[in-house]
Design an enzyme around this catalytic site. Structure first.
Site, PDB file in Angstrom:
ATOM      1  N   CYS A   1       1.312  -8.508  -2.598  1.00  0.00           N
ATOM      2  CA  CYS A   1       2.610  -9.030  -3.045  1.00  0.00           C
ATOM      3  C   CYS A   1       3.769  -8.715  -2.112  1.00  0.00           C
ATOM      4  O   CYS A   1       4.878  -9.191  -2.336  1.00  0.00           O
ATOM      5  CB  CYS A   1       2.919  -8.522  -4.446  1.00  0.00           C
ATOM      6  SG  CYS A   1       3.290  -6.749  -4.530  1.00  0.00           S
TER       7      CYS A   1
ATOM      8  N   CYS B   1       2.398  -5.378  -8.456  1.00  0.00           N
ATOM      9  CA  CYS B   1       1.311  -6.302  -8.816  1.00  0.00           C
ATOM     10  C   CYS B   1       0.096  -5.608  -9.428  1.00  0.00           C
ATOM     11  O   CYS B   1      -0.832  -6.278  -9.873  1.00  0.00           O
ATOM     12  CB  CYS B   1       0.881  -7.138  -7.604  1.00  0.00           C
ATOM     13  SG  CYS B   1      -0.046  -6.237  -6.347  1.00  0.00           S
TER      14      CYS B   1
ATOM     15  N   CYS C   1       2.335  -3.855   0.392  1.00  0.00           N
ATOM     16  CA  CYS C   1       1.169  -4.302  -0.352  1.00  0.00           C
ATOM     17  C   CYS C   1       0.703  -5.640   0.209  1.00  0.00           C
ATOM     18  O   CYS C   1       1.499  -6.575   0.340  1.00  0.00           O
ATOM     19  CB  CYS C   1       1.525  -4.441  -1.830  1.00  0.00           C
ATOM     20  SG  CYS C   1       0.186  -5.101  -2.839  1.00  0.00           S
TER      21      CYS C   1
ATOM     22  N   CYS D   1      -0.211  -0.549  -6.670  1.00  0.00           N
ATOM     23  CA  CYS D   1       1.092  -1.138  -6.378  1.00  0.00           C
ATOM     24  C   CYS D   1       1.852  -1.283  -7.695  1.00  0.00           C
ATOM     25  O   CYS D   1       1.325  -1.826  -8.661  1.00  0.00           O
ATOM     26  CB  CYS D   1       0.916  -2.497  -5.701  1.00  0.00           C
ATOM     27  SG  CYS D   1       2.467  -3.411  -5.489  1.00  0.00           S
TER      28      CYS D   1
ATOM     29  N   CYS E   1      -4.225   8.715  -0.027  1.00  0.00           N
ATOM     30  CA  CYS E   1      -5.325   8.211   0.791  1.00  0.00           C
ATOM     31  C   CYS E   1      -5.524   6.738   0.433  1.00  0.00           C
ATOM     32  O   CYS E   1      -6.094   6.407  -0.609  1.00  0.00           O
ATOM     33  CB  CYS E   1      -6.569   9.036   0.489  1.00  0.00           C
ATOM     34  SG  CYS E   1      -7.946   8.702   1.577  1.00  0.00           S
TER      35      CYS E   1
END
Length: 159
Positions: free
Chosen positions: A79, A128, A76, A125, A148
């Site tokens: 984070c 976060c 991510c 995510c 995707c």
């Protein structure tokens, strides 16, 4: 009530379903990583902020991660949470990095996205809450899923 008031009210009601996009990532949810909007803006590039925090979508074929074929992990951009292994990446022809499975069961979360007049499964995510993209049921074996993802929402760490 006048005709003008009725028309104004129905036009406003027609727009309400579209306004849901861009609000969830900023909601006070129970994510491990939490920052204020100002902190996110300071930490992220403008493009990362638009996608991760406002649920925008990057242009197809605009991410360098489309052409990333080395072994490693996609994380991510907000984070650093580990999201996808390069082993599960595949060429979907859609213009966005695609994967058939997250790196583990706790890497991402999903919710129903009813924006734009359709029903999709949004992927975020798990640490976060940053918007990553959507998952569809048209991927390859072994899962049949296509995660995707917006490339701008992720970083790549080579193995």
């Amino acid at each position: 009530m006048t005709r003008r008031q009725l028309v104004s009210m129905s036009a406003g009601a027609a727009v309400l379903p579209l306004l849901g996009c861009g609000t969830r990532a900023d909601a006070q949810e129970n994510f491990r990583v939490r920052r204020t909007e100002a902190q996110w803006r300071e930490r992220l590039t403008p493009a990362e902020f638009r996608v991760l925090r406002q649920e925008a979508t990057e242009r197809p074929y605009s991410s360098p991660l489309n052409d990333e074929h080395r072994r490693g992990v996609f994380t991510c951009a907000g984070c650093g949470n580990r999201l996808f292994s390069s082993i599960t990446k595949f060429e979907s022809g859609t213009g966005w990095p695609s994967f058939y499975r997250p790196i583990d069961d706790g890497a991402v979360g999903t919710r129903t996205d009813r924006t734009l007049g359709m029903r999709r499964t949004e992927v975020h995510c798990a640490d976060c809450g940053g918007h990553l993209g959507h998952v569809f049921n048209d991927g390859p074996r072994p899962t049949g899923l296509r995660y995707c993802m917006n490339g701008v929402a992720m970083d790549f760490r080579p193995a």
